[in-house]
Enzyme design. Structure first.
Site, short mmCIF file in Angstrom:
data_model
loop_
_atom_site.label_atom_id
_atom_site.label_comp_id
_atom_site.label_asym_id
_atom_site.label_seq_id
_atom_site.Cartn_x
_atom_site.Cartn_y
_atom_site.Cartn_z
N HIS A 229 0.83 -1.21 0.00
CA HIS A 229 0.00 0.00 0.00
C HIS A 229 0.87 1.26 0.00
O HIS A 229 0.60 2.20 -0.76
CB HIS A 229 -0.91 0.00 1.22
CG HIS A 229 -1.74 1.24 1.37
ND1 HIS A 229 -2.98 1.38 0.78
CD2 HIS A 229 -1.51 2.40 2.03
CE1 HIS A 229 -3.47 2.57 1.07
NE2 HIS A 229 -2.59 3.21 1.83
N GLU A 230 1.89 1.27 0.84
CA GLU A 230 2.77 2.44 0.89
C GLU A 230 3.54 2.61 -0.41
O GLU A 230 3.78 3.74 -0.86
CB GLU A 230 3.72 2.35 2.08
CG GLU A 230 3.03 2.31 3.44
CD GLU A 230 2.03 3.43 3.64
OE1 GLU A 230 2.24 4.53 3.09
OE2 GLU A 230 1.02 3.21 4.34
N HIS B 135 1.54 4.49 -2.89
CA HIS B 135 1.67 5.95 -2.82
C HIS B 135 2.91 6.43 -3.59
O HIS B 135 2.88 7.49 -4.23
CB HIS B 135 1.76 6.40 -1.37
CG HIS B 135 0.48 6.29 -0.61
ND1 HIS B 135 -0.71 6.81 -1.08
CD2 HIS B 135 0.19 5.72 0.59
CE1 HIS B 135 -1.67 6.57 -0.19
NE2 HIS B 135 -1.15 5.90 0.81
#
Length: 231
Positions: free
Chosen positions: A101-102, A105
């Site tokens: 998920h990070e 980004h």
């Protein structure tokens, strides 16, 4: 009549608190559930992050360990993915999901994703609003200077807009994470289902935060309207 405004306002505040607590309980329960499930390949969060970064040509972005729990984030200024110790060293479904998920980004940043650029653009204003919005409301109520309280409401609306912009950023990052986990075969089909459930629960905390802020603003508006009725 103004007592009715006050009661309704406090009711909204309580509802906002309940919504936040329920969302937090939901994500914590999912976190605990999937933190006990190890991924079949035994990959750590750090390895997942490094693998997905490299596959997307982001070789210059570092993956570092940061203290705390659920302190994971991507720093667009320093170009660093920071993972909490449990995620950095962990081999659970949670560790893989959060790490991916990070990185999602970071991929958004690389591609110039509109909403992450917009969020970064208004962040300085949000920082100002967070510091002075509540202060303006408190001083406005204390000294019966309701115009100042309305200014505080306007500043809280800036925070609300920021939270609204954050929703597509977070949902999109989770979508990218799942695509990476599937395409790179980091997780099998059953693990992907668990990962999707975990990421969905995490995203709901942002929805709950938005709802809580909206209810809080409505609470303050009703308080101001109630005081106008008294005068």
């Amino acid at each position: 009549m103004y007592y009715g405004y006050d009661l309704l306002g406090y009711g909204l505040m309580i509802l906002g608190t309940v919504v936040t607590l329920v969302a937090q309980f939901f994500v914590n329960s999912r976190y605990q559930q999937y933190s006990k499930k190890k991924n079949s390949k035994g990959l750590t969060g750090q390895e997942v992050a490094r693998m997905t970064l490299d596959q997307n040509g982001l070789h210059d972005i570092y993956v570092t360990e940061v203290k705390g729990t659920l302190t994971d984030h991507y720093d667009p200024n320093r170009k660093v993915v920071r993972l909490s110790s449990d995620i950095f060293h962990g081999t659970s479904i949670v560790a893989c999901s959060v790490a991916a998920h990070e990185v999602g980004h970071a991929i958004q940043d690389k591609e110039g994703y509109f909403f992450i650029k917009l969020r970064g653009f208004i962040f300085p204003l949000v920082s100002f609003a967070s510091k002075f919005g509540y202060l303006a409301i408190m001083i406005g109520f204390l000294f019966r200077f309701l115009d100042l309280a309305w200014l505080g409401i306007a500043l809280l609306l800036v925070i609300l807009v920021f939270q609204l912009i954050t929703l597509p950023v977070e949902f999109n990052a989770s979508k990218r994470a799942l695509n990476q986990l599937m395409n790179l075969k980091i997780l099998d089909s059953n693990e992907i289902v668990d990962s999707r459930d975990m990421l969905k629960a995490a995203a709901m905390t942002y929805v709950a935060g938005l709802a809580a802020t909206l209810l809080e603003i409505l609470h303050f508006v009703l308080m101001i309207v109630g005081r106008d009725d008294r005068n």
